[in-house]
Design an enzyme around this catalytic site. Sequence first.
Site, mmCIF file in Angstrom:
data_model
loop_
_atom_site.group_PDB
_atom_site.id
_atom_site.type_symbol
_atom_site.label_atom_id
_atom_site.label_comp_id
_atom_site.label_asym_id
_atom_site.label_seq_id
_atom_site.Cartn_x
_atom_site.Cartn_y
_atom_site.Cartn_z
ATOM 1 N N LYS A 37 -50.311 55.684 81.490
ATOM 2 C CA LYS A 37 -51.070 56.828 81.998
ATOM 3 C C LYS A 37 -51.644 57.665 80.848
ATOM 4 O O LYS A 37 -52.815 58.069 80.880
ATOM 5 C CB LYS A 37 -50.188 57.694 82.887
ATOM 6 C CG LYS A 37 -49.817 57.026 84.205
ATOM 7 C CD LYS A 37 -48.906 57.915 85.040
ATOM 8 C CE LYS A 37 -48.557 57.267 86.361
ATOM 9 N NZ LYS A 37 -47.700 58.121 87.202
ATOM 10 N N ALA A 60 -46.726 61.025 82.311
ATOM 11 C CA ALA A 60 -45.344 61.149 82.770
ATOM 12 C C ALA A 60 -45.124 60.273 83.984
ATOM 13 O O ALA A 60 -46.040 60.063 84.786
ATOM 14 C CB ALA A 60 -45.010 62.609 83.095
ATOM 15 N N ASP A 61 -43.913 59.760 84.109
ATOM 16 C CA ASP A 61 -43.563 59.011 85.307
ATOM 17 C C ASP A 61 -42.055 59.031 85.483
ATOM 18 O O ASP A 61 -41.305 59.393 84.569
ATOM 19 C CB ASP A 61 -44.063 57.569 85.249
ATOM 20 C CG ASP A 61 -44.427 57.053 86.642
ATOM 21 O OD1 ASP A 61 -43.498 56.946 87.478
ATOM 22 O OD2 ASP A 61 -45.599 56.780 86.894
ATOM 23 N N GLN A 62 -41.643 58.646 86.673
ATOM 24 C CA GLN A 62 -40.224 58.682 87.031
ATOM 25 C C GLN A 62 -39.880 57.441 87.837
ATOM 26 O O GLN A 62 -40.635 57.033 88.718
ATOM 27 C CB GLN A 62 -39.944 59.933 87.856
ATOM 28 C CG GLN A 62 -38.484 60.173 88.187
ATOM 29 C CD GLN A 62 -38.330 61.454 89.002
ATOM 30 O OE1 GLN A 62 -38.816 61.544 90.122
ATOM 31 N NE2 GLN A 62 -37.662 62.442 88.441
ATOM 32 N N ALA A 105 -39.768 59.898 82.227
ATOM 33 C CA ALA A 105 -40.326 59.618 80.908
ATOM 34 C C ALA A 105 -41.612 60.387 80.676
ATOM 35 O O ALA A 105 -42.348 60.711 81.619
ATOM 36 C CB ALA A 105 -40.592 58.118 80.765
#
Length: 205
Positions: free
Chosen positions: A65, A81-83, A118
């Site tokens: 991203k 950001a990601d989860q 993250a």
Amino acid sequence: MTNLWVAAAPLLLASTSRTRRTLLESAGLSVETQSPDVDERAVEAAARSEALSPIDLARRLATEKALAVSRRNPERLVLGADQVLDCGDKIFHKPADRAAARVHLQSLAGRTHALHSAGSLAQGGEIVADFCVSAHLAMRGLSGEAIDLYLDLAGPEVLHSVGVYHFEGLGIHLFDHVDGDHSTILGLPLIPLLAALRRLGCLAL
């Protein structure tokens, strides 16, 4: 007026997440947003072929991203950001509808799951910092009636959450115990992010 954010341009968040933007602005950061337009399922498919761990998958998604938006805005500092939620050997995705949300909660009830959040900072099409922090959440045992009541009260907004809960709202009722930072649970660990921004000279404090 004294400003905390001292970089030449606002931080560019590669996301349209209202929660992530609110977290950043609440910490005093100057923020703009842009959709990364990344095919997350394609990234996950490639990650499966590489046998990436859930933590590494979260890092990969955040990195893709950040890089996607950085390539379009090479002069800007971009945050991706990601989860990833994993419970046992299964990775969970956002439910498509209420029926899927009910199945999610039935699977998570009475068990402890992990949220791996993250973040990646990119500039000029290159990653300049990255981090990942995990939280562990023990969900209460829930009857079918309790799950239905929760879904009635929470409304369709919970379909935008991978765990089918808004921890900052009614979702807090679902848990017995939580081990992790609040911002990590919401999808963007602020402490390592702020440390990285200080190293990059973006913050006055």
